[in-house]
Design a protein around this motif. Structure first.
Motif, PDB file in Angstrom:
ATOM      1  N   PHE A   1       0.853  -1.182   0.000  1.00  0.00           N
ATOM      2  CA  PHE A   1       0.000   0.000   0.000  1.00  0.00           C
ATOM      3  C   PHE A   1       0.895   1.241   0.000  1.00  0.00           C
ATOM      4  CE2 PHE A   1       0.608  -1.565   4.329  1.00  0.00           C
ATOM      5  CZ  PHE A   1       1.191  -0.474   4.951  1.00  0.00           C
ATOM      6  N   SER A   2       0.324   2.372  -0.388  1.00  0.00           N
ATOM      7  CA  SER A   2       1.092   3.621  -0.404  1.00  0.00           C
ATOM      8  C   SER A   2       1.008   4.279   0.966  1.00  0.00           C
ATOM      9  CB  SER A   2       0.550   4.567  -1.476  1.00  0.00           C
ATOM     10  OG  SER A   2      -0.791   4.911  -1.193  1.00  0.00           O
ATOM     11  N   PHE A   3       2.144   4.778   1.412  1.00  0.00           N
ATOM     12  CA  PHE A   3       2.179   5.491   2.688  1.00  0.00           C
ATOM     13  C   PHE A   3       3.236   6.577   2.578  1.00  0.00           C
ATOM     14  CE2 PHE A   3       3.641   6.530   6.901  1.00  0.00           C
ATOM     15  CZ  PHE A   3       2.496   6.515   7.674  1.00  0.00           C
ATOM     16  N   SER A   4       2.797   7.820   2.513  1.00  0.00           N
ATOM     17  CA  SER A   4       3.735   8.926   2.407  1.00  0.00           C
ATOM     18  C   SER A   4       3.067  10.207   2.895  1.00  0.00           C
ATOM     19  CB  SER A   4       4.207   9.109   0.967  1.00  0.00           C
ATOM     20  OG  SER A   4       5.069  10.226   0.874  1.00  0.00           O
ATOM     21  N   LEU A   5       3.656  10.805   3.909  1.00  0.00           N
ATOM     22  CA  LEU A   5       3.153  12.068   4.431  1.00  0.00           C
ATOM     23  C   LEU A   5       3.942  13.251   3.897  1.00  0.00           C
ATOM     24  CD1 LEU A   5       2.688  10.984   8.157  1.00  0.00           C
ATOM     25  CD2 LEU A   5       0.897  11.222   6.428  1.00  0.00           C
ATOM     26  N   LYS A   6       4.969  12.976   3.119  1.00  0.00           N
ATOM     27  CA  LYS A   6       5.870  14.011   2.634  1.00  0.00           C
ATOM     28  C   LYS A   6       5.135  14.944   1.663  1.00  0.00           C
ATOM     29  CE  LYS A   6      10.402  14.667   0.482  1.00  0.00           C
ATOM     30  NZ  LYS A   6      11.585  14.002  -0.125  1.00  0.00           N
ATOM     31  N   GLY A   7       5.240  16.228   1.923  1.00  0.00           N
ATOM     32  CA  GLY A   7       4.667  17.229   1.028  1.00  0.00           C
ATOM     33  C   GLY A   7       3.169  17.402   1.143  1.00  0.00           C
ATOM     34  N   LYS A   8       2.520  16.679   2.058  1.00  0.00           N
ATOM     35  CA  LYS A   8       1.072  16.790   2.212  1.00  0.00           C
ATOM     36  C   LYS A   8       0.741  17.774   3.346  1.00  0.00           C
ATOM     37  CE  LYS A   8      -0.032  12.130   0.550  1.00  0.00           C
ATOM     38  NZ  LYS A   8      -0.672  10.835   0.879  1.00  0.00           N
ATOM     39  N   PRO A   9      -0.395  18.455   3.242  1.00  0.00           N
ATOM     40  CA  PRO A   9      -0.792  19.397   4.300  1.00  0.00           C
ATOM     41  C   PRO A   9      -1.224  18.648   5.564  1.00  0.00           C
ATOM     42  CG  PRO A   9      -2.527  19.198   2.655  1.00  0.00           C
ATOM     43  CD  PRO A   9      -1.370  18.403   2.130  1.00  0.00           C
TER      44      PRO A   9
ATOM     45  N   TYR B   1     -15.764  12.678  13.427  1.00  0.00           N
ATOM     46  CA  TYR B   1     -16.393  12.176  12.206  1.00  0.00           C
ATOM     47  C   TYR B   1     -16.232  13.171  11.059  1.00  0.00           C
ATOM     48  CZ  TYR B   1     -18.561   8.383  14.839  1.00  0.00           C
ATOM     49  OH  TYR B   1     -18.761   7.268  15.603  1.00  0.00           O
ATOM     50  N   ALA B   2     -16.413  14.446  11.358  1.00  0.00           N
ATOM     51  CA  ALA B   2     -16.294  15.461  10.302  1.00  0.00           C
ATOM     52  C   ALA B   2     -14.855  15.584   9.809  1.00  0.00           C
ATOM     53  CB  ALA B   2     -16.794  16.803  10.829  1.00  0.00           C
ATOM     54  N   LEU B   3     -13.889  15.633  10.730  1.00  0.00           N
ATOM     55  CA  LEU B   3     -12.480  15.798  10.346  1.00  0.00           C
ATOM     56  C   LEU B   3     -11.938  14.544   9.668  1.00  0.00           C
ATOM     57  CD1 LEU B   3     -11.160  17.636  13.535  1.00  0.00           C
ATOM     58  CD2 LEU B   3     -11.421  18.614  11.248  1.00  0.00           C
ATOM     59  N   SER B   4     -12.365  13.377  10.132  1.00  0.00           N
ATOM     60  CA  SER B   4     -11.899  12.128   9.522  1.00  0.00           C
ATOM     61  C   SER B   4     -12.412  11.986   8.100  1.00  0.00           C
ATOM     62  CB  SER B   4     -12.352  10.930  10.363  1.00  0.00           C
ATOM     63  OG  SER B   4     -11.999   9.711   9.744  1.00  0.00           O
ATOM     64  N   ARG B   5     -13.667  12.365   7.891  1.00  0.00           N
ATOM     65  CA  ARG B   5     -14.238  12.302   6.539  1.00  0.00           C
ATOM     66  C   ARG B   5     -13.501  13.259   5.595  1.00  0.00           C
ATOM     67  NH1 ARG B   5     -18.512  10.588   3.617  1.00  0.00           N
ATOM     68  NH2 ARG B   5     -19.611  12.024   2.251  1.00  0.00           N
ATOM     69  N   ARG B   6     -13.156  14.432   6.096  1.00  0.00           N
ATOM     70  CA  ARG B   6     -12.415  15.394   5.275  1.00  0.00           C
ATOM     71  C   ARG B   6     -10.995  14.895   5.007  1.00  0.00           C
ATOM     72  NH1 ARG B   6     -12.434  21.439   7.401  1.00  0.00           N
ATOM     73  NH2 ARG B   6     -14.656  21.048   6.997  1.00  0.00           N
ATOM     74  N   ALA B   7     -10.355  14.322   6.015  1.00  0.00           N
ATOM     75  CA  ALA B   7      -8.980  13.829   5.847  1.00  0.00           C
ATOM     76  C   ALA B   7      -8.917  12.673   4.857  1.00  0.00           C
ATOM     77  CB  ALA B   7      -8.420  13.394   7.200  1.00  0.00           C
ATOM     78  N   SER B   8      -9.990  11.892   4.759  1.00  0.00           N
ATOM     79  CA  SER B   8      -9.993  10.736   3.859  1.00  0.00           C
ATOM     80  C   SER B   8      -9.896  11.136   2.390  1.00  0.00           C
ATOM     81  CB  SER B   8     -11.266   9.908   4.077  1.00  0.00           C
ATOM     82  OG  SER B   8     -12.418  10.631   3.648  1.00  0.00           O
ATOM     83  N   GLN B   9     -10.147  12.413   2.090  1.00  0.00           N
ATOM     84  CA  GLN B   9     -10.061  12.878   0.708  1.00  0.00           C
ATOM     85  C   GLN B   9      -8.618  13.064   0.246  1.00  0.00           C
ATOM     86  OE1 GLN B   9     -12.410  16.455   0.663  1.00  0.00           O
ATOM     87  NE2 GLN B   9     -14.298  15.418   1.273  1.00  0.00           N
ATOM     88  N   ARG B  10      -7.675  13.210   1.191  1.00  0.00           N
ATOM     89  CA  ARG B  10      -6.272  13.444   0.851  1.00  0.00           C
ATOM     90  C   ARG B  10      -5.316  12.391   1.402  1.00  0.00           C
ATOM     91  NH1 ARG B  10      -5.043  19.957   1.318  1.00  0.00           N
ATOM     92  NH2 ARG B  10      -6.617  20.650  -0.182  1.00  0.00           N
ATOM     93  N   PHE B  11      -5.753  11.652   2.401  1.00  0.00           N
ATOM     94  CA  PHE B  11      -4.858  10.700   3.049  1.00  0.00           C
ATOM     95  C   PHE B  11      -5.488   9.316   3.061  1.00  0.00           C
ATOM     96  CE2 PHE B  11      -4.033  14.876   4.860  1.00  0.00           C
ATOM     97  CZ  PHE B  11      -2.651  14.956   4.853  1.00  0.00           C
ATOM     98  N   SER B  12      -4.621   8.292   3.089  1.00  0.00           N
ATOM     99  CA  SER B  12      -5.112   6.923   3.202  1.00  0.00           C
ATOM    100  C   SER B  12      -5.543   6.668   4.643  1.00  0.00           C
ATOM    101  CB  SER B  12      -4.005   5.941   2.814  1.00  0.00           C
ATOM    102  OG  SER B  12      -2.986   5.927   3.804  1.00  0.00           O
ATOM    103  N   PRO B  13      -6.386   5.630   4.881  1.00  0.00           N
ATOM    104  CA  PRO B  13      -6.797   5.327   6.257  1.00  0.00           C
ATOM    105  C   PRO B  13      -5.619   5.084   7.193  1.00  0.00           C
ATOM    106  CG  PRO B  13      -8.187   4.151   4.699  1.00  0.00           C
ATOM    107  CD  PRO B  13      -7.098   4.793   3.903  1.00  0.00           C
TER     108      PRO B  13
END
Length: 309
Positions: free
Chosen positions: A71-79, A178-190
């Protein structure tokens, strides 16, 4: 994957997550009979981060050997600002306010009030996120509050001003998750979301435990470190409940609305009660049984395919 199949998978993963959460109350009770809450939180989040780090490290090793990781896992360069806020809201602030609400307000009152979370999530979905919410979901959310109240019946009813404030903040944190997790799922993997959440927990609760134990480290930590039951509970809470359950729930939150996910959360109440009855031999009354049936029926109705509603 079609939308209906993805929704079904999200419902199933959310159910699995809350089944695990239901058992976590029992393991928390076992661990807290041995040591202080802050020591448990410290060890729990260290176990969670160690487990996640091993998974991420193994994934990177597989990628180097095979040329392709699992799976992909990279936090580099992400907000990361939103993820850090999520980690502060849940688990840090949530657990702090929840523990103090339980300390100053009876668990029966706490459990019943927290069952209102799906109702608040429905309001957030309608007025903030502009999600479509059916009348059936509203009815099911209100019915589940009644079901949880029945399950919690017989418990001590104790309320204080400080406990009420902490309980209100616990509600805010739960809905915010719930609100923040749903928003984070648009840019980050679980897995990325879960890793940052529990890294924040470790960075806060490890220093907090060390500060609290200053001058009495042996008395505070040694009984726990010498207990097999404590370590078994910690690894369940850290690896299975934290990593596994939150990973599943963060995946589900990418598909489900806030109200759908929070409604399924009532399953955790059912599992925690049944686990206490079957494994810890807690008492179980006919009124509690009626509450369990109400919760299961209305959670099922709320998550039926739309064409069958």
């Amino acid at each position: 994957m079609s939308g209906s199949r993805r929704h079904t998978l999200a419902v199933l993963t959310a159910c699995a997550a809350f089944v695990i959460f239901g058992f976590s109350f029992m393991f928390s009770s076992i661990a807290l009979s041995i040591t202080a809450p802050m020591v448990l939180l410290c060890c729990r989040f260290v176990a969670a981060v160690v487990t996640l780090s091993l998974v991420v490290g193994l994934n990177a090793l597989v990628g180097r050997i095979r040329g392709r990781a699992w799976f992909s896992f990279s936090l580099k360069g992400k907000p990361l600002g939103g993820l850090i806020l999520l980690g502060l809201v849940q688990p840090v602030f949530y657990l702090v306010f929840e523990n103090y609400s339980i300390l100053y307000t009876s668990s029966a009152v706490t459990g019943t009030v927290l069952a209102v979370v799906p109702v608040i999530c429905i309001l957030v979905d309608v007025f903030v996120s502009h999600e479509s919410v059916s009348k059936l979901q509203v009815v099911c959310a209100v019915a589940c509050v009644a079901g949880v109240a029945l399950v919690e019946t017989g418990g001590e009813s104790r309320v204080s001003l400080l406990g009420s404030f902490c309980l209100l903040m616990t509600l805010v944190c739960d809905v915010g998750y719930y609100a923040l997790s749903r928003r984070a799922s648009q840019r980050f993997s679980p897995l990325e979301v879960t890793y940052v959440m529990f890294l924040m927990g470790m960075l806060v609760f490890v220093p907090a435990a060390l500060i609290q134990g200053r001058g009495q480290m042996a008395e505070l930590f040694l009984p726990a470190l010498r207990s097999g039951a404590f370590w078994g509970s910690v690894w369940f809470l850290g690896a299975v409940s934290s990593v596994g359950a939150y990973g599943l729930l963060n995946f589900a939150n990418g598909t489900l609305t806030n109200s759908e996910a929070s409604l399924i959360g009532n399953i955790g109440t059912v599992v925690s009660v049944l686990a206490g009855v079957l494994l810890l031999h807690d008492p179980f009354t006919p009124v509690q049984a009626a509450g369990v049936v109400v919760i299961l029926v209305f959670v099922t109705l709320a998550n039926l395919p739309k064409k069958k509603k």
